[in-house]
Design a protein around this motif. Structure first.
Motif: not given
Length: 276
Positions: A78-84, A93-104, A215-217
């Protein structure tokens, strides 16, 4: 609708969520873990609503992986949305720029479509099974370095690594094994983005110990479609549920496997000139 077709809506969704994040005032600094968790929930909620509306309409019958325990096995069919919504929430939250939107989208345990969007960088990785991988629409490929001494690598750990006995100890031992033989090792934020950067040759490789499927997929698909080698640290094909992870270009992958196994190069970096 093909997996490639899905990428258009997935990319638009990731960009919309990214703009929401850039416009979101960061909560007051947390002083306890409970406050940190509450801040994350507050920041994630608007983007989560957007993602569920947009992606839910694409695949109404698909499950949502974040509803599962982080160490649970993903459904084998079956299908699963893996979302962060904020992959790299600690940095955000620390004010650092290293973040992203992750969709799979994961089908039968394998990623088939993935989008990673870094709002601050204004960069987006996309991949669909059998269709290659790209950053901002341009194809990417892994590093072709041949000398481990010139390699810049990255590593990380799963969230709440203490829940996985032995993973933190393996991470420490592996770092000690790798450091003498390479130019540098870094942790540059979101796991998924670091894998994608390895797929694109910005990094020469990335490794991790412990289970960290969600996180890996997304990054795994980008890496595979770019032509990188994706295995566990024993050299076996990586699958969801594996206890370790390694991605690198073909020319360095075997060397990294050897180093991580403790058999690494006899002559550590930096090399010193022979005595006259």
């Amino acid at each position: 609708m093909t997996y490639q077709d899905l990428l258009t809506t997935m990319t638009d969704t990731a960009h919309e969520v990214g703009e929401l994040l850039l416009a979101t005032p960061r909560p007051a600094p947390a002083v306890t873990f409970d406050e940190l968790a509450a801040s994350f929930t507050e920041v994630e909620a608007p983007g989560d609503a957007v993602v569920r509306q947009r992606l839910g309409a694409l695949r109404p019958g698909a499950a949502w992986a974040e509803e599962l325990d982080s160490l649970a096995t993903l459904p084998s069919d079956g299908e699963v949305w893996v979302v962060d919504i904020v992959d790299g929430a600690v940095q955000f939250l620390q004010g650092l720029p290293q973040f992203c939107v992750s969709l799979a989208l994961v089908r039968d345990g394998e990623p088939v479509a993935a989008v990673l969007h870094a709002p601050v960088l204004r960069e987006t990785y996309t991949a669909a099974r059998g269709q290659g991988a790209a950053r901002n629409g341009l194809p990417v490929a892994p590093s072709v370095k041949t000398d481990l001494a010139a390699a810049v690598l990255a590593t990380s750990q799963p969230p709440f690594v203490a829940r996985q006995p032995g993973a933190a100890e393996q991470a420490g031992r592996s770092l000690a094994a790798v450091l003498p033989h390479v130019a540098a090792v870094r942790n540059l934020g979101p796991t998924s983005w670091q894998i994608a950067d390895a797929a694109a040759g910005r990094l020469d490789g990335f490794w991790e110990f412990g289970r960290d499927d969600t996180n890996l997929l997304p990054g795994v698909l980008v890496a595979r479609e770019a032509g990188a080698v994706v295995t566990d640290v024993d050299g076996k094909t990586w699958r969801a549920g594996c206890e370790s992870f390694l991605v690198a270009g073909e020319t360095l992958h075997e060397s990294l496997l050897s180093v991580l196994a403790g058999r690494g190069p006899a002559e550590p970096f930096p090399r010193t000139p022979a005595a006259a």
